[in-house]
Design a protein around this motif. Sequence first.
Motif, PDB file in Angstrom:
ATOM      1  N   ALA A  17       0.835  -1.198   0.000  1.00 32.79           N
ATOM      2  CA  ALA A  17       0.000   0.000   0.000  1.00 32.79           C
ATOM      3  C   ALA A  17       0.873   1.253   0.000  1.00 32.79           C
ATOM      4  O   ALA A  17       0.622   2.188  -0.763  1.00 32.79           O
ATOM      5  CB  ALA A  17      -0.939  -0.004   1.203  1.00 32.79           C
ATOM      6  N   THR A  40     -10.124   6.581   3.105  1.00 27.25           N
ATOM      7  CA  THR A  40     -10.060   5.191   2.645  1.00 27.25           C
ATOM      8  C   THR A  40      -8.630   4.828   2.256  1.00 27.25           C
ATOM      9  O   THR A  40      -8.102   3.809   2.688  1.00 27.25           O
ATOM     10  CB  THR A  40     -10.997   4.976   1.441  1.00 27.25           C
ATOM     11  N   VAL A  41      -7.996   5.687   1.472  1.00 23.80           N
ATOM     12  CA  VAL A  41      -6.626   5.436   1.031  1.00 23.80           C
ATOM     13  C   VAL A  41      -5.681   5.448   2.229  1.00 23.80           C
ATOM     14  O   VAL A  41      -4.814   4.587   2.362  1.00 23.80           O
ATOM     15  CB  VAL A  41      -6.198   6.466  -0.030  1.00 23.80           C
ATOM     16  N   ARG A  43      -6.284   4.672   5.238  1.00 22.43           N
ATOM     17  CA  ARG A  43      -6.517   3.477   6.056  1.00 22.43           C
ATOM     18  C   ARG A  43      -5.666   2.289   5.608  1.00 22.43           C
ATOM     19  O   ARG A  43      -5.340   1.416   6.397  1.00 22.43           O
ATOM     20  CB  ARG A  43      -8.007   3.117   5.977  1.00 22.43           C
ATOM     21  N   TRP A  44      -5.276   2.262   4.330  1.00 25.42           N
ATOM     22  CA  TRP A  44      -4.482   1.153   3.816  1.00 25.42           C
ATOM     23  C   TRP A  44      -3.142   1.026   4.522  1.00 25.42           C
ATOM     24  O   TRP A  44      -2.602  -0.066   4.621  1.00 25.42           O
ATOM     25  CB  TRP A  44      -4.224   1.304   2.319  1.00 25.42           C
ATOM     26  N   THR A  45      -2.597   2.123   5.004  1.00 24.08           N
ATOM     27  CA  THR A  45      -1.285   2.075   5.654  1.00 24.08           C
ATOM     28  C   THR A  45      -1.393   2.112   7.171  1.00 24.08           C
ATOM     29  O   THR A  45      -0.390   1.994   7.861  1.00 24.08           O
ATOM     30  CB  THR A  45      -0.396   3.240   5.191  1.00 24.08           C
ATOM     31  N   THR A  52      -5.816  -1.324   7.457  1.00 28.21           N
ATOM     32  CA  THR A  52      -5.645  -2.594   6.749  1.00 28.21           C
ATOM     33  C   THR A  52      -4.214  -3.112   6.845  1.00 28.21           C
ATOM     34  O   THR A  52      -3.872  -4.085   6.188  1.00 28.21           O
ATOM     35  CB  THR A  52      -6.056  -2.463   5.277  1.00 28.21           C
ATOM     36  N   GLN A  55      -2.226  -3.548   3.569  1.00 26.92           N
ATOM     37  CA  GLN A  55      -2.884  -4.310   2.506  1.00 26.92           C
ATOM     38  C   GLN A  55      -3.931  -3.434   1.817  1.00 26.92           C
ATOM     39  O   GLN A  55      -4.619  -2.665   2.463  1.00 26.92           O
ATOM     40  CB  GLN A  55      -3.570  -5.557   3.075  1.00 26.92           C
ATOM     41  N   ILE A  56      -4.030  -3.584   0.519  1.00 26.73           N
ATOM     42  CA  ILE A  56      -5.039  -2.867  -0.250  1.00 26.73           C
ATOM     43  C   ILE A  56      -6.212  -3.817  -0.428  1.00 26.73           C
ATOM     44  O   ILE A  56      -6.049  -4.899  -0.995  1.00 26.73           O
ATOM     45  CB  ILE A  56      -4.496  -2.431  -1.617  1.00 26.73           C
ATOM     46  N   PRO A  57      -7.407  -3.441   0.058  1.00 26.87           N
ATOM     47  CA  PRO A  57      -8.561  -4.330  -0.098  1.00 26.87           C
ATOM     48  C   PRO A  57      -8.821  -4.668  -1.564  1.00 26.87           C
ATOM     49  O   PRO A  57      -8.785  -3.793  -2.437  1.00 26.87           O
ATOM     50  CB  PRO A  57      -9.717  -3.524   0.494  1.00 26.87           C
ATOM     51  N   HIS A  60     -10.865  -2.753  -4.281  1.00 32.02           N
ATOM     52  CA  HIS A  60     -10.369  -1.543  -4.939  1.00 32.02           C
ATOM     53  C   HIS A  60      -9.442  -1.837  -6.112  1.00 32.02           C
ATOM     54  O   HIS A  60      -8.991  -0.917  -6.787  1.00 32.02           O
ATOM     55  CB  HIS A  60      -9.634  -0.654  -3.933  1.00 32.02           C
TER      56      HIS A  60
END
Length: 94
Positions: A17, A40-41, A43-45, A52, A55-57, A60
Amino acid sequence: MHPAVDEMGDAMPASNASRLIDLFGGVRATASATGLDIATVSRWTSTGKRGTHGQIPAKHNTIIMNAAKREGFPARAYALLDLRCPVCGNKWKP
């Protein structure tokens, strides 16, 4: 982007991510290119409760692939996504 550190203060390898966000030019640029919300973006890091953890869900992946194509990114950008068939688990190729 600052490197992540573990509980001992040692630098950890960048997550997929983080590398993808860096490729786009940051969280805001990634959000703008993909049409996703900045939170949202971001949250990936995050390693917090709603993060997350690098990890990138998968939901997406298509949005990110389309944005990467529009931006003219090299194929290595797609390697940062976990592109697997939800039925058989085989890796997809862009």
